[in-house]
Structure formats: C-alpha cells, structure tokens
Design a protein around this motif. Structure first.
Motif, PDB file in Angstrom:
ATOM      1  N   UNK A  93       0.832  -1.197   0.000  1.00  0.00           N
ATOM      2  CA  UNK A  93       0.000   0.000   0.000  1.00  0.00           C
ATOM      3  C   UNK A  93       0.865   1.244   0.000  1.00  0.00           C
ATOM      4  N   UNK A  94       1.852   1.266   0.845  1.00  0.00           N
ATOM      5  CA  UNK A  94       2.659   2.469   1.000  1.00  0.00           C
ATOM      6  C   UNK A  94       3.643   2.680  -0.137  1.00  0.00           C
ATOM      7  N   UNK A  95       4.174   1.612  -0.719  1.00  0.00           N
ATOM      8  CA  UNK A  95       5.201   1.762  -1.737  1.00  0.00           C
ATOM      9  C   UNK A  95       4.656   2.099  -3.115  1.00  0.00           C
ATOM     10  N   UNK A  96       3.408   1.801  -3.386  1.00  0.00           N
ATOM     11  CA  UNK A  96       2.877   2.009  -4.725  1.00  0.00           C
ATOM     12  C   UNK A  96       2.115   3.301  -4.910  1.00  0.00           C
ATOM     13  N   UNK A  97       2.282   4.234  -4.018  1.00  0.00           N
ATOM     14  CA  UNK A  97       1.526   5.474  -4.129  1.00  0.00           C
ATOM     15  C   UNK A  97       2.023   6.298  -5.306  1.00  0.00           C
ATOM     16  N   UNK A  98       1.117   6.749  -6.174  1.00  0.00           N
ATOM     17  CA  UNK A  98       1.530   7.609  -7.277  1.00  0.00           C
ATOM     18  C   UNK A  98       1.910   8.988  -6.742  1.00  0.00           C
ATOM     19  N   UNK A  99       2.775   9.681  -7.481  1.00  0.00           N
ATOM     20  CA  UNK A  99       3.207  11.012  -7.049  1.00  0.00           C
ATOM     21  C   UNK A  99       2.049  11.999  -7.046  1.00  0.00           C
ATOM     22  N   UNK A 100       1.193  11.925  -8.040  1.00  0.00           N
ATOM     23  CA  UNK A 100       0.029  12.808  -8.110  1.00  0.00           C
ATOM     24  C   UNK A 100      -1.182  11.975  -8.475  1.00  0.00           C
ATOM     25  N   UNK A 101      -2.309  12.293  -7.937  1.00  0.00           N
ATOM     26  CA  UNK A 101      -3.511  11.495  -8.158  1.00  0.00           C
ATOM     27  C   UNK A 101      -4.445  12.086  -9.180  1.00  0.00           C
ATOM     28  N   UNK A 102      -3.942  12.509 -10.332  1.00  0.00           N
ATOM     29  CA  UNK A 102      -4.779  13.150 -11.334  1.00  0.00           C
ATOM     30  C   UNK A 102      -5.919  12.239 -11.783  1.00  0.00           C
ATOM     31  N   UNK A 103      -5.642  10.947 -11.917  1.00  0.00           N
ATOM     32  CA  UNK A 103      -6.669  10.027 -12.389  1.00  0.00           C
ATOM     33  C   UNK A 103      -7.499   9.463 -11.240  1.00  0.00           C
ATOM     34  N   UNK A 104      -7.115   9.772 -10.022  1.00  0.00           N
ATOM     35  CA  UNK A 104      -7.810   9.210  -8.868  1.00  0.00           C
ATOM     36  C   UNK A 104      -9.108   9.962  -8.597  1.00  0.00           C
ATOM     37  N   UNK A 105     -10.028   9.241  -8.009  1.00  0.00           N
ATOM     38  CA  UNK A 105     -11.305   9.863  -7.644  1.00  0.00           C
ATOM     39  C   UNK A 105     -11.083  10.871  -6.533  1.00  0.00           C
ATOM     40  N   UNK A 106     -11.831  11.958  -6.577  1.00  0.00           N
ATOM     41  CA  UNK A 106     -11.715  13.001  -5.566  1.00  0.00           C
ATOM     42  C   UNK A 106     -12.477  12.598  -4.312  1.00  0.00           C
ATOM     43  N   UNK A 107     -11.982  12.995  -3.140  1.00  0.00           N
ATOM     44  CA  UNK A 107     -12.742  12.741  -1.920  1.00  0.00           C
ATOM     45  C   UNK A 107     -13.978  13.623  -1.911  1.00  0.00           C
ATOM     46  N   UNK A 141      -6.401  17.929   5.597  1.00  0.00           N
ATOM     47  CA  UNK A 141      -6.194  17.158   6.814  1.00  0.00           C
ATOM     48  C   UNK A 141      -7.434  16.364   7.215  1.00  0.00           C
ATOM     49  N   UNK A 142      -8.612  16.961   7.094  1.00  0.00           N
ATOM     50  CA  UNK A 142      -9.847  16.263   7.479  1.00  0.00           C
ATOM     51  C   UNK A 142     -10.045  15.000   6.643  1.00  0.00           C
ATOM     52  N   UNK A 143      -9.749  15.089   5.354  1.00  0.00           N
ATOM     53  CA  UNK A 143      -9.881  13.917   4.479  1.00  0.00           C
ATOM     54  C   UNK A 143      -8.849  12.856   4.851  1.00  0.00           C
ATOM     55  N   UNK A 144      -7.648  13.295   5.198  1.00  0.00           N
ATOM     56  CA  UNK A 144      -6.610  12.352   5.597  1.00  0.00           C
ATOM     57  C   UNK A 144      -6.989  11.636   6.891  1.00  0.00           C
ATOM     58  N   UNK A 145      -7.528  12.371   7.846  1.00  0.00           N
ATOM     59  CA  UNK A 145      -7.952  11.762   9.108  1.00  0.00           C
ATOM     60  C   UNK A 145      -9.052  10.737   8.863  1.00  0.00           C
ATOM     61  N   UNK A 146     -10.027  11.096   8.025  1.00  0.00           N
ATOM     62  CA  UNK A 146     -11.113  10.163   7.734  1.00  0.00           C
ATOM     63  C   UNK A 146     -10.581   8.912   7.040  1.00  0.00           C
ATOM     64  N   UNK A 147      -9.688   9.086   6.077  1.00  0.00           N
ATOM     65  CA  UNK A 147      -9.115   7.932   5.377  1.00  0.00           C
ATOM     66  C   UNK A 147      -8.332   7.055   6.345  1.00  0.00           C
ATOM     67  N   UNK A 148      -7.596   7.660   7.252  1.00  0.00           N
ATOM     68  CA  UNK A 148      -6.833   6.893   8.233  1.00  0.00           C
ATOM     69  C   UNK A 148      -7.765   6.054   9.107  1.00  0.00           C
ATOM     70  N   UNK A 149      -8.868   6.644   9.552  1.00  0.00           N
ATOM     71  CA  UNK A 149      -9.817   5.901  10.376  1.00  0.00           C
ATOM     72  C   UNK A 149     -10.408   4.722   9.602  1.00  0.00           C
ATOM     73  N   UNK A 150     -10.730   4.956   8.343  1.00  0.00           N
ATOM     74  CA  UNK A 150     -11.259   3.877   7.512  1.00  0.00           C
ATOM     75  C   UNK A 150     -10.197   2.807   7.279  1.00  0.00           C
ATOM     76  N   UNK A 151      -8.950   3.216   7.069  1.00  0.00           N
ATOM     77  CA  UNK A 151      -7.850   2.275   6.864  1.00  0.00           C
ATOM     78  C   UNK A 151      -7.654   1.397   8.096  1.00  0.00           C
TER      79      UNK A 151
END
Length: 88
Positions: free
Chosen positions: A16-30, A37-47
């Motif tokens: 999970x940690x090693x395959x992170x793309x540098x930029x998430x242009x193609x990734x879905x937006x939160x 920070x709020x999105x990161x905290x929520x993702x961490x809780x879900x993780x």
C-alpha cells in the motif's frame, strides 16, 4: 500468529505504502466537504478498520485467500490517498 503470517501482514502494508503515485490526477476526488487534513484523518480511520484481519470464529484469518483479498483492495486505497489535496 506465525512468522509467515506476520510477513504477509507487513507485505500487504508495504504494498500500500510503496505504490503510491506522485500525483492522483486520475484518482477519484474525496467528498467535497472533506479536504486536506480532514480527508486524511477520515481515510486513516477507515484504513484502521480495513487493516484488521477478518475473523473466523475468534481467530484472525491471515490465510492466503484473506491476504489476497486485502491486496486486491489496495489500489482503491491508493487512489483515495492520492486524491487528497495536499496543497496549502
């Protein structure tokens, strides 16, 4: 938990940690109400919920099928992480 089970859990986390793309242009937006920070905290809780092993009775399942299912879900987690706006 045996050594190979521990190695499997570490390997899944490392993937999970090693395959992170540098930029998430193609990734879905939160969701628009969460950013930075709020999105990161929520993702961490879900993780943290996701990373717990599935239980078979009262025994954690670190078998090959369970680990393969976790590994298959990693690209989705990577996209969610990459979609978090880190500017500002």
């Amino acid at each position: 938990m045996g050594i190979s089970d521990t190695r499997s859990a570490v390997a899944v986390t490392a993937m999970l940690l090693s395959g992170l793309p540098a930029h998430g242009a193609a990734a879905a937006k939160p969701p628009t109400y969460l950013s930075g920070y709020a999105a990161l905290v929520q993702l961490f809780e879900q993780w943290r919920d996701f990373e717990h092993p599935l239980m078979q009775g009262n025994v954690p399942d670190y078998g090959p099928a369970a680990m393969a299912a976790k590994a298959a879900a990693l690209p989705t987690w990577q996209k969610k992480l990459a979609a978090i706006d880190t500017q500002g």
